[in-house]
Design an enzyme around this catalytic site. Structure first.
Site, PDB file in Angstrom:
ATOM      1  N   ASN A   9      26.066  14.062  63.759  1.00 16.95           N
ATOM      2  CA  ASN A   9      26.314  15.422  64.260  1.00 16.95           C
ATOM      3  C   ASN A   9      25.587  16.359  63.296  1.00 16.95           C
ATOM      4  O   ASN A   9      26.067  16.605  62.192  1.00 16.95           O
ATOM      5  CB  ASN A   9      27.823  15.696  64.277  1.00 16.95           C
ATOM      6  CG  ASN A   9      28.136  17.127  64.676  1.00 16.95           C
ATOM      7  OD1 ASN A   9      27.244  17.884  65.072  1.00 16.95           O
ATOM      8  ND2 ASN A   9      29.403  17.511  64.579  1.00 16.95           N
ATOM      9  N   TRP A  10      24.437  16.832  63.744  1.00 15.28           N
ATOM     10  CA  TRP A  10      23.607  17.654  62.848  1.00 15.28           C
ATOM     11  C   TRP A  10      24.184  19.049  62.676  1.00 15.28           C
ATOM     12  O   TRP A  10      23.726  19.805  61.819  1.00 15.28           O
ATOM     13  CB  TRP A  10      22.182  17.759  63.392  1.00 15.28           C
ATOM     14  CG  TRP A  10      21.406  16.466  63.392  1.00 15.28           C
ATOM     15  CD1 TRP A  10      21.853  15.233  62.990  1.00 15.28           C
ATOM     16  CD2 TRP A  10      20.040  16.279  63.809  1.00 15.28           C
ATOM     17  NE1 TRP A  10      20.853  14.300  63.140  1.00 15.28           N
ATOM     18  CE2 TRP A  10      19.726  14.914  63.637  1.00 15.28           C
ATOM     19  CE3 TRP A  10      19.060  17.138  64.321  1.00 15.28           C
ATOM     20  CZ2 TRP A  10      18.473  14.395  63.949  1.00 15.28           C
ATOM     21  CZ3 TRP A  10      17.809  16.613  64.644  1.00 15.28           C
ATOM     22  CH2 TRP A  10      17.525  15.263  64.449  1.00 15.28           C
ATOM     23  N   HIS A  97      35.228  19.274  68.819  1.00 16.53           N
ATOM     24  CA  HIS A  97      35.098  19.238  67.364  1.00 16.53           C
ATOM     25  C   HIS A  97      35.990  20.308  66.741  1.00 16.53           C
ATOM     26  O   HIS A  97      36.112  21.413  67.280  1.00 16.53           O
ATOM     27  CB  HIS A  97      33.630  19.456  66.958  1.00 16.53           C
ATOM     28  CG  HIS A  97      33.383  19.083  65.542  1.00 16.53           C
ATOM     29  ND1 HIS A  97      33.748  19.898  64.495  1.00 16.53           N
ATOM     30  CD2 HIS A  97      32.857  17.961  64.984  1.00 16.53           C
ATOM     31  CE1 HIS A  97      33.440  19.287  63.358  1.00 16.53           C
ATOM     32  NE2 HIS A  97      32.904  18.115  63.627  1.00 16.53           N
ATOM     33  N   GLU A  99      35.533  22.239  64.370  1.00 17.53           N
ATOM     34  CA  GLU A  99      34.840  23.507  64.074  1.00 17.53           C
ATOM     35  C   GLU A  99      34.768  24.378  65.322  1.00 17.53           C
ATOM     36  O   GLU A  99      34.869  25.607  65.241  1.00 17.53           O
ATOM     37  CB  GLU A  99      33.436  23.211  63.511  1.00 17.53           C
ATOM     38  CG  GLU A  99      33.536  22.659  62.095  1.00 17.53           C
ATOM     39  CD  GLU A  99      32.387  21.755  61.670  1.00 17.53           C
ATOM     40  OE1 GLU A  99      31.359  21.695  62.366  1.00 17.53           O
ATOM     41  OE2 GLU A  99      32.537  21.094  60.626  1.00 17.53           O
ATOM     42  N   GLU A 169      38.690  12.791  63.368  1.00 20.25           N
ATOM     43  CA  GLU A 169      38.098  13.485  62.229  1.00 20.25           C
ATOM     44  C   GLU A 169      39.150  14.350  61.547  1.00 20.25           C
ATOM     45  O   GLU A 169      39.448  15.455  62.018  1.00 20.25           O
ATOM     46  CB  GLU A 169      36.969  14.399  62.707  1.00 20.25           C
ATOM     47  CG  GLU A 169      35.825  13.676  63.376  1.00 20.25           C
ATOM     48  CD  GLU A 169      34.525  14.470  63.264  1.00 20.25           C
ATOM     49  OE1 GLU A 169      33.561  13.900  62.775  1.00 20.25           O
ATOM     50  OE2 GLU A 169      34.496  15.648  63.631  1.00 20.25           O
ATOM     51  N   GLY A 175      33.201  17.601  55.447  1.00 23.11           N
ATOM     52  CA  GLY A 175      32.345  18.388  54.566  1.00 23.11           C
ATOM     53  C   GLY A 175      32.957  18.655  53.201  1.00 23.11           C
ATOM     54  O   GLY A 175      32.445  19.463  52.436  1.00 23.11           O
ATOM     55  N   SER A 215      33.191  13.068  55.756  1.00 26.31           N
ATOM     56  CA  SER A 215      32.601  12.629  54.487  1.00 26.31           C
ATOM     57  C   SER A 215      32.288  11.134  54.463  1.00 26.31           C
ATOM     58  O   SER A 215      32.455  10.476  53.436  1.00 26.31           O
ATOM     59  CB  SER A 215      33.496  13.030  53.307  1.00 26.31           C
ATOM     60  OG  SER A 215      33.627  14.438  53.255  1.00 26.31           O
ATOM     61  N   GLY A 236      28.401  13.891  59.689  1.00 24.23           N
ATOM     62  CA  GLY A 236      27.832  15.230  59.531  1.00 24.23           C
ATOM     63  C   GLY A 236      26.734  15.225  58.477  1.00 24.23           C
ATOM     64  O   GLY A 236      25.595  14.830  58.738  1.00 24.23           O
ATOM     65  N   GLY A 237      27.081  15.659  57.271  1.00 27.94           N
ATOM     66  CA  GLY A 237      26.095  15.832  56.202  1.00 27.94           C
ATOM     67  C   GLY A 237      25.156  14.652  56.001  1.00 27.94           C
ATOM     68  O   GLY A 237      23.935  14.830  55.865  1.00 27.94           O
TER      69      GLY A 237
END
Ligand code: 13P
Length: 252
Positions: A9-10, A97, A99, A169, A175, A215, A236-237
């Protein structure tokens, strides 16, 4: 069929050129050293999807949008419909998500419309759930996640539910560099699978892929993926660096 899946997931990262370079690098690494039995997905910004679909070997790598509109079409300035996403060659859409729930006010009601439109258009929803730190500290994460599922994807028919992927998640791990321990991940994944079994039966529960996100890195993927109810990750990251991403793919 229950699949091993590693999905990137960019989020809101990379311009188009950087995104295409990243997709190329992932494509090469996956072709050369990616475990064959792992489904690889790249969740790119909307603006990148068409180019990324052209860039990667889509027999090997699926492309995902990170959202889609709650309406099919019409006067909804700035929205991108599920049909539009599908027409780019994307096969997946990340929905729910944390976010988007937190920063864009997405509710169960909105998400139900998005999931329905995604399914109508032949997209596979990667449906996210997960609790905030206060809920984990209060020990009520199972009830919280169950409610998120009850209000949304547990309303689907069994036939439709079979088409979705679940991503657990925990918000406190996203993150932050703090990962759920392997035991915490297994415990809640097993709980989610048992809730699916209760709702849709054992066969469907056994066939549902449940991904972990938060993470996840090459250094912890192996331990997380070794759990019998963890079928992969939503990353993610670490999905923004091809070398890290392939390290996670090969964490199985
Ligand atoms: P991080 O891997 O950066 O923690 O993000 C996880 C995530 O939110 C994937 O959807």
């Amino acid at each position: 069929m229950r699949q091993k899946i590693v999905a990137g997931n960019w989020k809101c990262n990379t311009n188009l050129q950087e995104g295409v370079e990243l997709a190329k690098a992932v494509d090469t690494l996956v072709a050369n050293e990616g475990a064959d039995d792992v489904v690889v997905v790249l969740g790119t910004p909307f603006t990148h999807i068409t180019k990324v679909v052209e860039t990667v070997n889509t027999d090997r790598i699926g492309v995902a949008a990170q959202n889609c509109a709650a309406e099919a079409k019409g006067a909804y300035t700035g929205e991108v419909s599920a049909e539009m996403v599908k027409s780019t060659g994307a096969e997946y859409v990340i929905l729910g998500h944390s976010e988007r729930r937190e920063y864009y006010g997405e509710t169960s009601e909105t998400l139900n419309k998005k999931v329905a439109l995604a399914l109508e258009n032949g997209l596979t929803p990667i449906y996210c759930c997960g609790e905030a730190l206060e809920i984990r500290e209060a020990g009520t994460q199972n009830e919280f996640v169950k409610k998120q599922l009850d209000e949304t994807v547990f309303q689907l028919s069994a036939n439709d539910f079979k088409k979705i992927v679940i991503a657990y998640e925990p918000i406190w791990a996203i993150g932050t560099g703090v990962t759920a321990s392997s035991e915490q991940a297994q415990e809640i994944h097993a709980f989610i699978r048992s809730a699916i079994a209760e709702k849709f039966g054992n066969e469907i529960a056994e066939e549902t892929s449940i991904l972990y996100g938060g993470s996840c890195k090459p250094t912890n993927a192996k331990e997380l993926f070794a759990n019998k109810d963890v079928d992969g990750g939503l990353i993610g990251g670490a999905a923004l660096k091809a070398e890290d991403f392939i390290g996670i793919i090969n964490g199985f």
